[in-house]
Design a protein around this motif. Structure first.
Motif, PDB file in Angstrom:
ATOM      1  N   VAL A 358      -0.726   8.024  15.848  1.00 19.12           N
ATOM      2  CA  VAL A 358      -0.907   7.327  14.567  1.00 19.12           C
ATOM      3  C   VAL A 358      -2.363   7.390  14.133  1.00 19.12           C
ATOM      4  O   VAL A 358      -2.668   7.670  12.963  1.00 19.12           O
ATOM      5  N   MET A 359      -3.270   7.134  15.074  1.00 26.80           N
ATOM      6  CA  MET A 359      -4.697   7.196  14.755  1.00 26.80           C
ATOM      7  C   MET A 359      -5.102   8.607  14.324  1.00 26.80           C
ATOM      8  O   MET A 359      -5.837   8.800  13.356  1.00 26.80           O
ATOM      9  N   GLY A 360      -4.599   9.593  15.062  1.00 32.50           N
ATOM     10  CA  GLY A 360      -4.911  10.970  14.697  1.00 32.50           C
ATOM     11  C   GLY A 360      -4.397  11.323  13.318  1.00 32.50           C
ATOM     12  O   GLY A 360      -5.092  11.980  12.524  1.00 32.50           O
ATOM     13  N   SER A 361      -3.184  10.884  12.990  1.00 32.43           N
ATOM     14  CA  SER A 361      -2.610  11.148  11.670  1.00 32.43           C
ATOM     15  C   SER A 361      -3.421  10.498  10.570  1.00 32.43           C
ATOM     16  O   SER A 361      -3.643  11.089   9.507  1.00 32.43           O
ATOM     17  N   CYS A 362      -3.879   9.275  10.811  1.00 30.18           N
ATOM     18  CA  CYS A 362      -4.683   8.566   9.802  1.00 30.18           C
ATOM     19  C   CYS A 362      -5.998   9.291   9.522  1.00 30.18           C
ATOM     20  O   CYS A 362      -6.387   9.466   8.364  1.00 30.18           O
ATOM     21  N   VAL A 363      -6.671   9.713  10.595  1.00 29.72           N
ATOM     22  CA  VAL A 363      -7.951  10.412  10.430  1.00 29.72           C
ATOM     23  C   VAL A 363      -7.752  11.719   9.672  1.00 29.72           C
ATOM     24  O   VAL A 363      -8.504  12.050   8.749  1.00 29.72           O
ATOM     25  N   LEU A 364      -6.713  12.463  10.043  1.00 29.56           N
ATOM     26  CA  LEU A 364      -6.441  13.734   9.378  1.00 29.56           C
ATOM     27  C   LEU A 364      -6.032  13.527   7.920  1.00 29.56           C
ATOM     28  O   LEU A 364      -6.394  14.321   7.042  1.00 29.56           O
ATOM     29  N   SER A 365      -5.297  12.460   7.648  1.00 29.32           N
ATOM     30  CA  SER A 365      -4.893  12.166   6.271  1.00 29.32           C
ATOM     31  C   SER A 365      -6.097  11.885   5.388  1.00 29.32           C
ATOM     32  O   SER A 365      -6.162  12.330   4.234  1.00 29.32           O
TER      33      SER A 365
END
Length: 470
Positions: A358-365
């Motif tokens: 989830v954290m990785g997805s947020c940063v990439l988003s």
């Protein structure tokens, strides 16, 4: 001007045929990909599925690249027809191999070659679509509805006709229709020389960098989820052909219609919004009770994401020096990125839990938002096309404005000018432009297609309506 707008937006028969071709292409690829994964789980083992998936999707990217190479190697349209038929025949042969051969090595080789062959055919379909849909205002709807229908067809085949025979018949029929449309296209210039003449174009590498960077990061986001889904499907914890997949079909269709609003005005923004929405999907996947919600959220984003990487490069390709390469660049980027993430993401999910994804997805988003922010703002506040806003068009700029409005190529503009300002016949015009009569006829046919006219008189009328609007 109302007549001009109707002509420009009218969905032609050739566009519908190409939409069917695109849908069948998407259908065959999805069906092959999921079948390979399922057969790998049964024949080689559940733990090997993600590795097979990773290599297979990389082969798809190589297949897309091979199409661009083949266009350079085979210059004559007859040779291109023969070669694409050979690739299609091999794809059927490899399909039979993966269905009925029980040897692991033969299965793996056949699977990878099947995905490579389908990637090559897909590269051809994407290129043809980019050329035929250039300048059209309905591209998103045609492709979105086609891809949405392909997902529904795949859902039906995998849930109602779960036999190997049904899969084989579906593949044979789809590939046969694809090859027929490819070798007998509605515009024969697709096979021989690309329009708009790519040798006269200069690739906008700034735009290319933005598109490629966006798709790579978006693919990393989808890759964080995709690897987990493939692994859990192989383990029997979920089914990728469950009812949640229908959200994917609906999302593709919705994205297609939204993309056509005001020349892609809301397309990037809507894609980014669904991307942020998808970040919650990974958290839901950690719990079996909420897994359906997680996969549904993933599929909603996937629809917009796939449409973004498809339409962005289909729009961009005709303006580049190498449209055969750029038309499928979105799929190439996606395939290579996911091939590198499919295996490690499973271990990340197992050892660090869903919160890390989830954290990785947020940063990439956030990274995607920053890359596309300027384009999003520009699209939101951009004025309408000059041809739609100006109350009058001067005689000096009328011809150029008309040609830009309909997306004529440099050579088409030259031909159009001869058709409008002279009374010369086709042979005389061809001689003046130092091209053959057959090549001239291709340009004239493309001009008629883009303007929605059927003959020279209709073209005169279209041009007069355009320049005399109030």
């Amino acid at each position: 001007m109302d007549t001009v707008n109707i002509n420009r937006r009218k969905i032609t028969k050739s566009a519908l045929i190409q939409g069917i071709c695109f849908a069948l292409c998407f259908f065959t690829f999805q069906l092959a990909e999921f079948t390979v994964n399922d057969k790998a789980a049964a024949l080689i083992g559940v733990s090997s599925v993600n590795a097979v998936y990773s290599i297979g999707i990389a082969c798809t990217a190589v297949g897309f690249l091979s199409f661009s190479l083949a266009r350079r190697l085979f210059q004559k349209d007859s040779a291109r027809r023969v070669f694409i038929c050979i690739v299609g025949a091999f794809s059927i042969f490899f399909t039979v191999q993966i269905l009925f051969v029980k040897t692991q090595l033969i299965f793996l080789i056949s699977s990878f070659l099947l995905l490579l062959a389908l990637g090559h055919i897909s590269g051809c379909v994407y290129y043809n679509s980019a050329m035929l849909f250039d300048g059209k205002e309905y591209t998103g709807r045609i492709i979105g509805v086609g891809m949405g229908c392909a997902v529904v067809m795949q859902y039906v085949v995998q849930n109602l006709f779960v036999t190997d025979a049904a899969f084989l018949l579906s593949m044979v029929f789809s590939v046969a229709v694809l090859l027929y449309i490819i070798i007998k296209p509605s515009h024969d210039w697709i096979l021989e020389n690309p329009l708009p003449y790519s040798s006269e174009n200069k690739t906008d590498y700034k735009t290319a960098t933005i598109l490629v960077s966006s798709v790579i990061i978006m693919s990393l986001i989808i890759g964080l989820i995709d690897g987990v889904v493939v692994s859990k499907h192989a383990q029997g914890e979920l089914s990728v052909s469950s009812n949640a997949r229908l959200f994917y079909a609906a999302s593709l269709i919705a994205a297609g219609f939204i993309s056509d609003i005001n020349n892609r005005k809301y397309f990037a923004l809507s894609t980014v919004c669904t991307m942020f929405f998808s970040t919650i999907s990974t958290a839901f996947m950690a719990n079996s009770a909420t897994f359906f919600m997680g996969t549904a959220a993933m599929y909603i984003y996937s629809g917009f994401y796939v449409m973004f990487l498809t339409l962005s490069f289909i729009d961009f390709a005709p303006k580049t020096k190498a449209p055969t390469l750029w038309a499928g660049m979105g799929r190439i980027c996606r395939s290579f990125v996911i091939s590198f993430t499919a295996v490690p993401v499973v271990y990340i999910f197992e050892y660090f839990g869903s919160s890390s994804l989830v954290m990785g997805s947020c940063v990439l988003s956030i990274a995607v938002l920053l890359i596309l922010l300027k384009d999003i703002i520009s699209a939101m506040y951009a004025q309408k096309d000059t041809a739609e806003n100006n109350d009058t068009i001067s005689n000096e700029n009328a011809l150029n404005t008309y040609c830009e409005y309909y997306g004529f190529t440099p050579r088409e503009t030259e031909v159009f000018e001869k058709l409008i300002v002279t009374e010369n016949g086709n042979q005389e015009i061809a001689d003046e432009l130092f091209i053959s009569r057959r090549v001239l006829q291709r340009h004239v046919a493309s001009i008629y297609e883009k303007t929605g006219t059927k003959n020279r008189i209709g073209l005169y009328q279209s041009y007069w309506d355009f320049t005399s609007k109030k």
